[in-house]
Design an enzyme around this catalytic site. Sequence first.
Site, PDB file in Angstrom:
ATOM      1  N   ARG A 282       0.708  -1.194  -0.088  1.00 46.23           N
ATOM      2  CA  ARG A 282      -0.071   0.092   0.163  1.00 46.23           C
ATOM      3  C   ARG A 282       0.812   1.095   0.048  1.00 46.23           C
ATOM      4  O   ARG A 282       1.638   1.327   0.952  1.00 46.23           O
ATOM      5  CB  ARG A 282      -0.766  -0.068   1.216  1.00 46.23           C
ATOM      6  CG  ARG A 282      -1.966  -1.239   1.289  1.00 46.23           C
ATOM      7  CD  ARG A 282      -2.948  -1.103   2.209  1.00 46.23           C
ATOM      8  NE  ARG A 282      -3.716  -2.354   2.288  1.00 46.23           N
ATOM      9  CZ  ARG A 282      -4.806  -2.673   2.943  1.00 46.23           C
ATOM     10  NH1 ARG A 282      -5.104  -1.761   4.072  1.00 46.23           N
ATOM     11  NH2 ARG A 282      -5.468  -3.782   2.623  1.00 46.23           N
ATOM     12  N   ARG A 297       1.946   0.872  10.507  1.00 47.18           N
ATOM     13  CA  ARG A 297       1.462   1.267   9.024  1.00 47.18           C
ATOM     14  C   ARG A 297       2.761   1.052   8.018  1.00 47.18           C
ATOM     15  O   ARG A 297       3.623   1.933   8.054  1.00 47.18           O
ATOM     16  CB  ARG A 297       0.982   2.749   9.078  1.00 47.18           C
ATOM     17  CG  ARG A 297       0.350   3.232   7.830  1.00 47.18           C
ATOM     18  CD  ARG A 297      -0.333   4.527   8.026  1.00 47.18           C
ATOM     19  NE  ARG A 297      -1.468   4.487   8.926  1.00 47.18           N
ATOM     20  CZ  ARG A 297      -2.715   4.274   8.870  1.00 47.18           C
ATOM     21  NH1 ARG A 297      -2.996   4.066   7.796  1.00 47.18           N
ATOM     22  NH2 ARG A 297      -3.290   4.293   9.926  1.00 47.18           N
ATOM     23  N   GLU A 369      -6.898  -1.547  15.214  1.00 43.70           N
ATOM     24  CA  GLU A 369      -7.768  -2.286  14.001  1.00 43.70           C
ATOM     25  C   GLU A 369      -6.619  -3.284  13.870  1.00 43.70           C
ATOM     26  O   GLU A 369      -5.600  -3.029  13.472  1.00 43.70           O
ATOM     27  CB  GLU A 369      -8.005  -1.626  12.888  1.00 43.70           C
ATOM     28  CG  GLU A 369      -8.777  -2.334  11.668  1.00 43.70           C
ATOM     29  CD  GLU A 369      -8.665  -1.511  10.468  1.00 43.70           C
ATOM     30  OE1 GLU A 369      -9.010  -0.409  10.631  1.00 43.70           O
ATOM     31  OE2 GLU A 369      -8.969  -2.232   9.599  1.00 43.70           O
ATOM     32  N   SER A 372     -10.811  -6.337   9.688  1.00 46.10           N
ATOM     33  CA  SER A 372     -11.787  -5.534   9.055  1.00 46.10           C
ATOM     34  C   SER A 372     -12.944  -6.406   8.282  1.00 46.10           C
ATOM     35  O   SER A 372     -12.251  -6.979   7.300  1.00 46.10           O
ATOM     36  CB  SER A 372     -11.494  -4.604   8.300  1.00 46.10           C
ATOM     37  OG  SER A 372     -12.676  -3.473   8.068  1.00 46.10           O
ATOM     38  N   ARG A 411       0.570  -6.763  12.392  1.00 50.07           N
ATOM     39  CA  ARG A 411      -0.154  -6.153  13.692  1.00 50.07           C
ATOM     40  C   ARG A 411      -0.591  -7.013  14.732  1.00 50.07           C
ATOM     41  O   ARG A 411      -0.429  -6.664  15.705  1.00 50.07           O
ATOM     42  CB  ARG A 411      -1.612  -5.366  13.141  1.00 50.07           C
ATOM     43  CG  ARG A 411      -1.030  -4.221  12.354  1.00 50.07           C
ATOM     44  CD  ARG A 411      -2.447  -3.279  12.288  1.00 50.07           C
ATOM     45  NE  ARG A 411      -2.135  -2.009  11.377  1.00 50.07           N
ATOM     46  CZ  ARG A 411      -3.364  -1.188  10.988  1.00 50.07           C
ATOM     47  NH1 ARG A 411      -4.401  -1.149  11.491  1.00 50.07           N
ATOM     48  NH2 ARG A 411      -2.841  -0.015  10.450  1.00 50.07           N
TER      49      ARG A 411
END
Length: 445
Positions: A282, A297, A369, A372, A411
Amino acid sequence: MFFAPGEPQRAAMLDLRTVAQNLPQVAERLSHRGPGIDLTPVGELANARRQLIQETEAARAQQKSESAQLGRLIKSDPPAAEKLRATLKGLSERVKAGDQELERLEGELTQLLLGIPNLPHGSVPVGGSAADNRLVRYGSAPKPQFAFAPLEHFELGEKLGILDFERGAKVSGARFTFSSGAGAKLERALISFMLDLHTSRGYRELLPPFLVSPDAMTGTGQLPKFAQDVFRTVALDEKGELKRELFLIPTAEVPVTNYHRQEILDGARLPLSYAAYSPCFRAEAGSYGKDTRGLIRQHQFQKVELVKFAAPETSYDELEKLTADACEVLERLKLHYRVMLLCTGDLGASSAKTYDLEVWLPGQDAYREISSCSNFEDYQARRAQIRYRPAPGEKPRLVHTLNGSGLAVGRTVVAILENYQEADGSVRIPEALQPYMGGMARIEP
RNA sequence: GGAGAGAUGGCCGAGUUGGUCGAAGGCGCCUGACUCGAAAUCAGGUAUACCCGGAAGGGUAUCGGGGGUUCGAAUCCCUCUCUCUCCGCCA
């Protein structure tokens, strides 16, 4: 019919007819997501399109039948045939012009529709931001208590010598990291652990391509809206000109959802459930300054993704199950977490309903988070043309697609480091994971 | 990378001197007959999308994708993609 009372779950997005025939209702429901979506151009273009189709098709029908007549005349009455040929020439040009205009209109219409987000499900709370998300439940593991000030994962990782952010930056730039030693092994162990868990619960393991075509990116809605968030790769020819373009997948959702693109699935076999490991890439445009330190991130991370193809009638049950399957990973790792139901303002554009799993990070003193889980209804299926036949002989219908992380591996590493840290800076390995770590019970400096 | 072959409906497979081909035939599937039931057999049906219509029904498009020639293309031309075979190279 999509907006019949008591049937809100049938609400479909991107279906031109539905949108065009229910402009006010669609606009009303979209307004919950926020201001700024104007549907009037869609209505106008849809009308123009309909009219043009009628005109063009009438002309074409005439052309077709007279053309057949010309074929017969050529043998019986050549002079008359020549006369007819001249008339048909003009008709043929009219038809072609109509086709071109229609193509232009439909292109414009598609662009508009692509920009319209999915309709939120009726059970989604209306709200403007993450602050309006609704707490659904906590996992069974309690929030851990520390007799010392818990460190953040990147401090632990560096002290333990298992995360190397500096060298990651040296080699690839910001937001790239080397995991090494027990850290690298931990990631590998987590991937195997997650895949084994999910496949034992009915998911089929899939190892997808990590590069996909522009078509695939559009099918799941990454393009055109999020073009700035993905990495594009190009292959050049001898002259240095673009020969081919492919996108690095931002999630396995892209290849796996497109796995059944343009297929008609057997209704008796639904739901189809897949668990796919992949790295994810990403660009993280627009997140400058956010989570600049650590693994939270990154431009590249690993993930095990759960994807389901379900019949519309059961898709919301499947969403609950899929969410529970993602939760199960956290349960087995005995990590404290909570399940949040996203409100309309925080919902992703393609999603009709989303649960976020947020894991507790003691080092950050915050929930973050880690998964999801979404039901996209037929929003993705329409673009990707994924249908199913409810029963032999029946008409194909669009499937509902769902997906959720199960889980984001990086994560999860963060969560383990922070939750399982000891006063001496070492980190215990969760019991469920130890078999995958060759019996290792603790990571020490 | 070099040489060649191919891509037709859920599947297999005809059709390439351009005309009534959405497309023969077979398999599969659905319905009916026969049967206590099933198998076998026989008869009929069996794509998708869009447009008109309350419906019945009608129209249009689709033979890998795109473009072209033509009054008219599954059939001719160009191009792209993919698949297969042989050679080379390579993890």
